[in-house]
Write a protein that holds these residues in place. Structure first.
Motif, mmCIF file in Angstrom:
data_model
loop_
_atom_site.group_PDB
_atom_site.id
_atom_site.type_symbol
_atom_site.label_atom_id
_atom_site.label_comp_id
_atom_site.label_asym_id
_atom_site.label_seq_id
_atom_site.Cartn_x
_atom_site.Cartn_y
_atom_site.Cartn_z
ATOM 1 N N ARG A 130 -18.663 0.658 19.536
ATOM 2 C CA ARG A 130 -18.477 -0.629 20.177
ATOM 3 C C ARG A 130 -17.819 -1.624 19.211
ATOM 4 N N LEU A 131 -18.286 -1.614 17.957
ATOM 5 C CA LEU A 131 -17.714 -2.511 16.954
ATOM 6 C C LEU A 131 -16.244 -2.180 16.707
ATOM 7 N N GLY A 132 -15.930 -0.879 16.649
ATOM 8 C CA GLY A 132 -14.541 -0.471 16.435
ATOM 9 C C GLY A 132 -13.629 -0.928 17.560
ATOM 10 N N LEU A 133 -14.106 -0.822 18.804
ATOM 11 C CA LEU A 133 -13.314 -1.284 19.932
ATOM 12 C C LEU A 133 -13.031 -2.779 19.835
ATOM 13 N N ILE A 134 -14.060 -3.546 19.480
ATOM 14 C CA ILE A 134 -13.902 -4.999 19.389
ATOM 15 C C ILE A 134 -12.921 -5.360 18.283
ATOM 16 N N LEU A 135 -13.024 -4.673 17.132
ATOM 17 C CA LEU A 135 -12.119 -4.968 16.019
ATOM 18 C C LEU A 135 -10.673 -4.616 16.374
ATOM 19 N N VAL A 136 -10.489 -3.470 17.036
ATOM 20 C CA VAL A 136 -9.135 -3.075 17.433
ATOM 21 C C VAL A 136 -8.566 -4.072 18.433
ATOM 22 N N ALA A 137 -9.380 -4.472 19.409
ATOM 23 C CA ALA A 137 -8.915 -5.443 20.395
ATOM 24 C C ALA A 137 -8.544 -6.765 19.722
ATOM 25 N N ALA A 138 -9.374 -7.200 18.774
ATOM 26 C CA ALA A 138 -9.078 -8.450 18.070
ATOM 27 C C ALA A 138 -7.770 -8.332 17.285
ATOM 28 N N MET A 139 -7.555 -7.160 16.652
ATOM 29 C CA MET A 139 -6.331 -6.941 15.894
ATOM 30 C C MET A 139 -5.107 -6.983 16.814
ATOM 31 N N LEU A 140 -5.234 -6.382 17.995
ATOM 32 C CA LEU A 140 -4.107 -6.353 18.920
ATOM 33 C C LEU A 140 -3.836 -7.735 19.498
ATOM 34 N N VAL A 141 -4.866 -8.540 19.678
ATOM 35 C CA VAL A 141 -4.655 -9.907 20.148
ATOM 36 C C VAL A 141 -3.917 -10.720 19.087
ATOM 37 N N LEU A 142 -4.181 -10.435 17.807
ATOM 38 C CA LEU A 142 -3.515 -11.167 16.726
ATOM 39 C C LEU A 142 -2.012 -10.870 16.674
ATOM 40 N N LEU A 143 -1.595 -9.690 17.116
ATOM 41 C CA LEU A 143 -0.171 -9.342 17.038
ATOM 42 C C LEU A 143 0.694 -10.270 17.893
ATOM 43 N N PRO A 144 0.372 -10.486 19.182
ATOM 44 C CA PRO A 144 1.167 -11.474 19.936
ATOM 45 C C PRO A 144 1.060 -12.883 19.350
ATOM 46 N N LEU A 145 -0.112 -13.235 18.793
ATOM 47 C CA LEU A 145 -0.242 -14.553 18.172
ATOM 48 C C LEU A 145 0.678 -14.678 16.966
ATOM 49 N N LEU A 146 0.801 -13.582 16.203
ATOM 50 C CA LEU A 146 1.721 -13.580 15.077
ATOM 51 C C LEU A 146 3.151 -13.784 15.553
ATOM 52 N N TYR A 147 3.495 -13.159 16.651
ATOM 53 C CA TYR A 147 4.844 -13.298 17.209
ATOM 54 C C TYR A 147 5.081 -14.735 17.672
ATOM 55 N N VAL A 148 4.064 -15.317 18.335
ATOM 56 C CA VAL A 148 4.185 -16.710 18.772
ATOM 57 C C VAL A 148 4.355 -17.633 17.566
ATOM 58 N N SER A 149 3.654 -17.334 16.474
ATOM 59 C CA SER A 149 3.793 -18.145 15.257
ATOM 60 C C SER A 149 5.208 -18.070 14.715
ATOM 61 N N VAL A 159 7.908 -17.576 16.512
ATOM 62 C CA VAL A 159 8.720 -18.405 17.408
ATOM 63 C C VAL A 159 8.574 -19.872 17.022
ATOM 64 N N GLY A 160 7.326 -20.296 16.742
ATOM 65 C CA GLY A 160 7.102 -21.676 16.325
ATOM 66 C C GLY A 160 7.798 -22.010 15.024
ATOM 67 N N ALA A 161 7.816 -21.058 14.080
ATOM 68 C CA ALA A 161 8.479 -21.287 12.797
ATOM 69 C C ALA A 161 9.979 -21.469 12.988
ATOM 70 N N VAL A 162 10.581 -20.653 13.861
ATOM 71 C CA VAL A 162 12.011 -20.809 14.138
ATOM 72 C C VAL A 162 12.271 -22.169 14.778
ATOM 73 N N GLY A 163 11.399 -22.563 15.715
ATOM 74 C CA GLY A 163 11.562 -23.859 16.352
ATOM 75 C C GLY A 163 11.451 -25.004 15.361
ATOM 76 N N TYR A 164 10.503 -24.904 14.435
ATOM 77 C CA TYR A 164 10.368 -25.949 13.421
ATOM 78 C C TYR A 164 11.586 -25.983 12.502
ATOM 79 N N GLY A 165 12.133 -24.791 12.191
ATOM 80 C CA GLY A 165 13.327 -24.744 11.359
ATOM 81 C C GLY A 165 14.503 -25.450 12.015
ATOM 82 N N VAL A 166 14.664 -25.255 13.343
ATOM 83 C CA VAL A 166 15.731 -25.944 14.068
ATOM 84 C C VAL A 166 15.500 -27.454 14.035
ATOM 85 N N TYR A 167 14.240 -27.856 14.271
ATOM 86 C CA TYR A 167 13.907 -29.291 14.249
ATOM 87 C C TYR A 167 14.164 -29.893 12.865
ATOM 88 N N TYR A 168 13.752 -29.183 11.821
ATOM 89 C CA TYR A 168 13.930 -29.684 10.450
ATOM 90 C C TYR A 168 15.412 -29.866 10.127
#
Length: 536
Positions: A45-64, A66-75
């Motif tokens: 059960r713990l392994g499933l939760i950790l894997v799910a949390a890791m996979l949720v972080l991957l799209p968040l990393l991608y969104v970050s 995108v935000g960095a590119v947007g900030y670079g354009v703004y800067y």
């Protein structure tokens, strides 16, 4: 979210007949007890939760990103205005730069950045492909199947599916319905491939359904975690390998000519390539951290299937799958050939079944070799078939499902899964018409739907004719060189002299080696001629 069309019967529906109620009761009576609940280890059960949390972080990393590119354009837009004003106090100012160059230097990165952000945001909203040839069944049309599925879910220990879908795949699956509320409340969708139902015995088919429902026996967070892992992995795979109208438009624009728009299109395609490479890295990481647990989920679902129907039935279904898959490919090739003659089989699942019976000994040996050589890799989401059968054989469960249908005695287990449906042949023919309408579009109306057996016989005659032609000419006939036929064909002889035929055959054998060498030289010179014409 998309709506799946309902597969309506040709003449409406009717209430279950007494014979259908009796059949459902007899099949349900074949279940002797329920499955024992599985105790989920804490580390699992713990392994499933950790894997799910890791996979949720991957799209968040991608969104970050995108935000960095947007900030670079703004800067850039805020801090580099000196490129337009000509501020000589800036250390980054280039003296005497042209006005045109200054505009390009300032607005170029902004335009490119906006395009890059748009192309990076697009995958976040990528949706599943339209269901296409999926069709929804209704309880009033298939009462026996729905009753058996409901009872099976009770035996396995999961909620009955909200929707039951049929398609043309050699597969079955149980997943959460696409709606957010359906996901939160755990409502399931069962998808059944009609060729699978046509190709398995009743116990094998029930076992496969039990396998799919077995993925959802661990309630609450386990089911949600499983869904999150599957959803994110599938999403990453789709956005990395999928193509959409944007990609087609960019490909056309980049080849339209020479100019600023072509340069922008090529730059955009480069950005898409870089974006997908980054997503590919995320997809690989996601698979690396989740594939082990996904394989364990398959082993757990295999355990449910084996407890339902026993070790032998489980192994029989596993061995049957690759044959049905190859037969489906053969059936599709046959239909593509007969389509050129404006004929199609009226029952696609039956066509797959006939193709199974037409597999040659070489085909069977190749399939068995492929299954035996298959191994479970590090990035495999499913274990190899031999590993799955070995794992089940170690526990050797007897199974709790032994159906007894009317008019059958010792051959009960040979009963096909078609008994679960009101009129399986009619269901397959109705679905086949819908399949052709969506696959072939407007070409379907002028096409003649023939009985599947007739299509199979026509194709077999063509195959035998081609084999006879191949044997007669000793495999020397080639479409690159037309057969030199006489201007006037001689009349058929009234009698046949076997001695002359044998002599002609011997002469063909004697000339074969010289002919093949001549053809090799001809093919070589013909290739050189084509290359010269292309170069010219």
């Amino acid at each position: 979210m998309h709506d799946i069309p309902v597969l309506l019967p040709d003449e409406g529906h009717s209430a279950p007949t007494e014979s259908e109620r009796q059949r459902a009761r007899q099949i349900i009576a074949g279940f002797h007890g329920t499955l024992p609940p599985k105790v989920v280890p804490a580390y699992y059960r713990l392994g499933l939760i950790l894997v799910a949390a890791m996979l949720v972080l991957l799209p968040l990393l991608y969104v970050s990103l995108v935000g960095a590119v947007g900030y670079g354009v703004y800067y850039h837009a805020v801090t580099n205005t000196h490129l337009l004003t000509g501020d000589h106090s800036s250390r980054t100012h280039r003296s005497r730069g042209s006005a045109k160059g200054a505009v390009v230097a300032y607005f170029g990165p902004i335009v490119i950045g906006i395009i890059l952000i748009g192309l990076m945001v697009k995958p976040l909203f990528a949706r599943d492909a339209q269901p296409g040839t999926e069709r929804k069944l209704r309880r009033e049309d298939e009462p026996v199947f729905f009753d058996v599925v409901d009872h099976l879910c009770g035996v396995v220990g999961c909620a009955p599916p909200k929707e039951i879908i049929v398609d043309h795949q050699v597969n079955a699956s149980a997943s959460f319905c696409p709606g957010v509320w359906d996901f939160l409340t755990g409502r399931l969708r069962l998808t059944v491939g009609l060729p699978l139902a046509a190709g398995l015995t009743l116990p094998q088919f029930v076992g496969v359904l039990g396998h799919e429902f077995g993925h959802f026996t661990q309630r609450g967070g386990m089911s949600m975690t499983n869904a999150i892992i599957s959803f994110i992995n599938n999403w990453l795979t789709r956005v990395v390998h999928g193509r959409d109208q944007w990609d087609e438009w960019l490909a056309q624009a980049s080849g339209a000519g020479i100019g600023v728009f072509v340069v922008i299109a090529w730059g955009a395609r480069a950005m898409v390539w870089l974006t997908r490479k980054f997503l590919w890295c995320l997809m690989t990481i996601g698979k690396a951290v989740s594939c082990f647990l996904l394989r364990q989920m398959e082993y757990d679902a295999d355990r449910v299937e084996a407890l339902l129907v026993g070790t032998d039935t489980f192994a029989g279904a596993m061995q049957r799958f690759p044959f049905l898959t190859v037969a489906a490919n053969y059936a599709q090739n046959t239909l593509n050939e007969t389509l050129s003659d404006n004929h199609l089989a009226d029952d696609y699942p039956a066509m797959v079944q006939l193709s199974v019976g037409r597999l040659t000994s070489d085909d069977i040996a190749q399939i068995q070799k492929t299954v035996n050589d298959d191994t479970t890799g590090f990035f495999s989401t499913h274990p190899a078939a031999k590993d799955r059968m070995k794992r089940v054989a170690e526990s050797a469960p007897a199974g709790i499902f032994a159906p007894a249908l009317p008019g059958q005695t010792g051959a009960t287990k040979a009963a096909g899964a078609a008994v679960l449906f009101r009129d399986f042949g009619d269901l397959c023919r109705r679905y086949t018409r819908e399949l052709y309408r969506e696959v072939y579009g407007e070409r379907t109306p002028p096409v003649t739907l023939c009985p599947t057996g007739e299509i199979a016989r026509r194709h077999e005659i063509e195959v035998l004719s081609a084999q006879a032609f191949h044997r007669y000419f000793q495999a020397t006939a080639n479409p690159l060189r037309a057969l030199p036929l006489p201007a006037a064909m001689p009349a058929a002889a009234s009698t046949c002299d076997a001695t002359l035929l044998v002599a002609a055959r011997e002469r063909m054998w004697q000339m074969k080696a010289a002919y093949l060498e001549s053809f090799r030289q001809y093919d070589e010179h013909d290739t050189h001629l084509l290359q010269a014409e292309q170069a010219h």
